[in-house]
Design an enzyme around this catalytic site. Structure first.
Site, PDB file in Angstrom:
ATOM      1  CG  HIS A 207     -59.890  67.110   6.074  1.00 22.09           C
ATOM      2  ND1 HIS A 207     -60.896  67.988   5.763  1.00 22.09           N
ATOM      3  CD2 HIS A 207     -59.528  67.388   7.346  1.00 22.09           C
ATOM      4  CE1 HIS A 207     -61.104  68.779   6.796  1.00 22.09           C
ATOM      5  NE2 HIS A 207     -60.300  68.441   7.776  1.00 22.09           N
TER       6      HIS A 207
HETATM    7  C1  UD1 Z   1     -56.103  68.952  11.154  1.00 23.00           C
HETATM    8  C2  UD1 Z   1     -57.149  69.301  12.205  1.00 23.00           C
HETATM    9  C3  UD1 Z   1     -58.523  69.403  11.550  1.00 23.00           C
HETATM   10  C4  UD1 Z   1     -58.526  70.353  10.384  1.00 23.00           C
HETATM   11  C5  UD1 Z   1     -57.434  69.897   9.417  1.00 23.00           C
HETATM   12  C6  UD1 Z   1     -57.390  70.819   8.202  1.00 23.00           C
HETATM   13  C7  UD1 Z   1     -56.766  68.392  14.466  1.00 23.00           C
HETATM   14  C8  UD1 Z   1     -57.204  67.392  15.458  1.00 23.00           C
HETATM   15  N1  UD1 Z   1     -57.249  68.279  13.231  1.00 23.00           N
HETATM   16  O1  UD1 Z   1     -56.383  67.654  10.708  1.00 23.00           O
HETATM   17  O2  UD1 Z   1     -59.446  69.885  12.508  1.00 23.00           O
HETATM   18  O3  UD1 Z   1     -59.771  70.362   9.755  1.00 23.00           O
HETATM   19  O4  UD1 Z   1     -56.187  69.912  10.107  1.00 23.00           O
HETATM   20  O5  UD1 Z   1     -56.454  70.457   7.298  1.00 23.00           O
HETATM   21  O6  UD1 Z   1     -56.004  69.264  14.815  1.00 23.00           O
HETATM   22  N2  UD1 Z   1     -49.688  66.303   6.533  1.00 23.00           N
HETATM   23  C9  UD1 Z   1     -48.824  66.703   5.548  1.00 23.00           C
HETATM   24  N3  UD1 Z   1     -48.463  68.020   5.518  1.00 23.00           N
HETATM   25  C10 UD1 Z   1     -48.907  68.934   6.410  1.00 23.00           C
HETATM   26  C11 UD1 Z   1     -49.780  68.492   7.421  1.00 23.00           C
HETATM   27  C12 UD1 Z   1     -50.171  67.198   7.473  1.00 23.00           C
HETATM   28  O7  UD1 Z   1     -48.407  65.915   4.710  1.00 23.00           O
HETATM   29  O8  UD1 Z   1     -48.534  70.117   6.315  1.00 23.00           O
HETATM   30  C13 UD1 Z   1     -50.125  64.889   6.568  1.00 23.00           C
HETATM   31  C14 UD1 Z   1     -49.359  64.061   7.559  1.00 23.00           C
HETATM   32  O9  UD1 Z   1     -49.138  62.810   6.996  1.00 23.00           O
HETATM   33  C15 UD1 Z   1     -50.313  63.938   8.732  1.00 23.00           C
HETATM   34  C16 UD1 Z   1     -51.677  63.999   8.061  1.00 23.00           C
HETATM   35  O10 UD1 Z   1     -51.484  64.855   6.928  1.00 23.00           O
HETATM   36  O11 UD1 Z   1     -50.102  62.784   9.448  1.00 23.00           O
HETATM   37  C17 UD1 Z   1     -52.755  64.560   8.931  1.00 23.00           C
HETATM   38  O12 UD1 Z   1     -52.354  65.799   9.498  1.00 23.00           O
HETATM   39  P1  UD1 Z   1     -52.804  66.245  10.996  1.00 23.00           P
HETATM   40  O13 UD1 Z   1     -52.314  67.616  11.280  1.00 23.00           O
HETATM   41  O14 UD1 Z   1     -52.477  65.167  11.944  1.00 23.00           O
HETATM   42  O15 UD1 Z   1     -54.372  66.272  10.940  1.00 23.00           O
HETATM   43  P2  UD1 Z   1     -55.355  66.814   9.828  1.00 23.00           P
HETATM   44  O16 UD1 Z   1     -56.084  65.648   9.279  1.00 23.00           O
HETATM   45  O17 UD1 Z   1     -54.653  67.705   8.859  1.00 23.00           O
END
Ligand code: UD1
Length: 366
Positions: A207
């Protein structure tokens, strides 16, 4: 009596906070722990199921910030968290790991003069293109108590000029959660539901933006994974970011025609049930490098660097980068010559880190 605000935001925070909150609640004469969930992760599969599996009490505050760009997400957390700190006037705010919620809440407290304890301090990948590395460096720079998982982290902090009395080597709370739940995970039906028997499969997680946001890099990884999956099926619980990019880059058909099996993200106990039975784990996650080390499962880390070098020095982790040939070679090496599974567990990864964290907070005082 110390009032502690414990912060969680994203998936990798939940298994770190669970043993800490359990320990603080157990010592009810000494601590009053409260939980703040920023809402950085919010899906049932990315958040709620972890509260249930890990027995974390419902948050006292839910900030509901959701997904956004880094700046917007960090700013929203700060804006929503500041009034909570002003209202609660905690003795300590405890943050874990390296996600945006970690730095956002630490920064609010540093400006308000409220003390911050950082659990998992001092880890460094030395790769500033990684958002987590920025979060780690900044959080450590403004925290008052730096609680570390390994001695290399203490050395990193010392090199950055952090005073020795602020640093406390307490061990790894992620492993507290692992040991506490290992037996329970055996009751999960995850493996059975996927019709997996024996150690006849690999587990993959992927991811990191650097791996899945760039079509060429992701395509190269897929090439290696396709080849490996011809010899050993790969089960791949897919993070929402990664699933979106599989669609965007049109990789769906390649995956469907390979031995890679996409499944929805799993809860904590189901995922443990799955990876603990795997012959091989391939990952770009931080925590999984540690969990596979604790269970002596061969792990290939699909990154050029790691902030957790102890998993390579003592554990079962190998850093293989993103070059398809190198990944295939390493995976086939493990399949051809399965390593002897002998757990060399790093110092203080003993299931009692939360006890030492509670003791460190008490020693640092109110
Ligand atoms: C975040 C953390 C990363 C961790 C990861 C674990 C930061 C900088 N990054 O990254 O260190 O390893 O979490 O999962 O804080 N989304 C959903 N549902 C959710 C959450 C996210 O659909 O509950 C989707 C959204 O489209 C979002 C994307 O996933 O834009 C990325 O989520 P985000 O929290 O921005 O970063 P992660 O890649 O999850």
């Amino acid at each position: 009596m110390l009032k502690i605000l414990n912060i969680v935001g994203a998936r990798p925070n939940f298994m770190k906070i669970a043993p800490i909150v359990r320990e603080l609640r157990r010592r009810e004469d000494e601590f009053r722990p409260l939980i703040v969930h920023t809402g950085q992760h919010y899906d049932e599969a990315m958040s709620d199921s972890f509260f249930r599996d890990l027995g974390i009490p419902a948050p006292d505050y839910h900030l509901e910030v959701g997904s956004a760009s880094h700046a917007v997400q960090t700013a929203r957390i700060m804006t929503a968290f500041e009034p909570v700190v002003l209202e609660e006037k905690p003795d300590w705010v405890l943050v874990v790991g390296d996600v945006n919620s970690t730095i956002a809440c630490a920064l609010v407290c540093a400006k308000l003069g409220v003390r911050v304890a950082h659990v998992e301090a001092g880890l460094r990948s030395r790769d500033r293109a990684m958002p987590e590395e920025i979060n780690r460096i900044l959080t450590d720079a403004i925290s008052d108590l730096l609680l570390t998982t390994s001695q290399d982290a203490d050395e990193n902090l010392a090199q950055e000029g952090v005073a020795a009395e602020k640093i406390k080597f307490v061990g790894n709370v992620m492993i507290d959660s692992l040991f506490y739940n290992l037996e329970r995970s055996k009751a999960s039906k995850a493996r059975e539901n996927l019709e997996l028997t024996g150690r006849d499969y690999a587990v993959l997680t992927l991811h990191r933006p650097s791996n899945v946001d760039d079509e060429a890099v992701f395509g190269g990884l897929l090439e290696a994974l396709e080849a490996i999956s011809e010899r050993l099926p790969i089960v791949f619980p897919v993070h929402p970011r990664t699933r979106a990019n599989i669609e965007k880059f049109g990789f769906g058909e390649r995956v469907a025609n390979s031995g890679i099996r996409l499944i929805e993200p799993l809860g904590y106990l189901d995922f443990m049930n799955l990876y603990s039975g795997a012959r091989l784990v391939l990952t770009d996650s931080g925590g999984l490098q540690e969990e596979t080390t604790a269970l002596a499962i061969p792990c290939l880390t699909l990154r050029e660097n790691t902030e957790r070098p102890i998993t390579i020095e003592m554990g079962t982790n190998q850093l293989v980068g993103t070059n398809p040939d190198k990944i295939k070679q390493a995976a086939f090496g493990i399949l051809d010559n399965p390593p002897v599974r002998q757990a060399k567990i790093p110092p203080l990864w003993d299931g009692r880190a939360a006890e030492r964290i509670a003791a460190a907070l008490l020693a640092a005082g109110g």
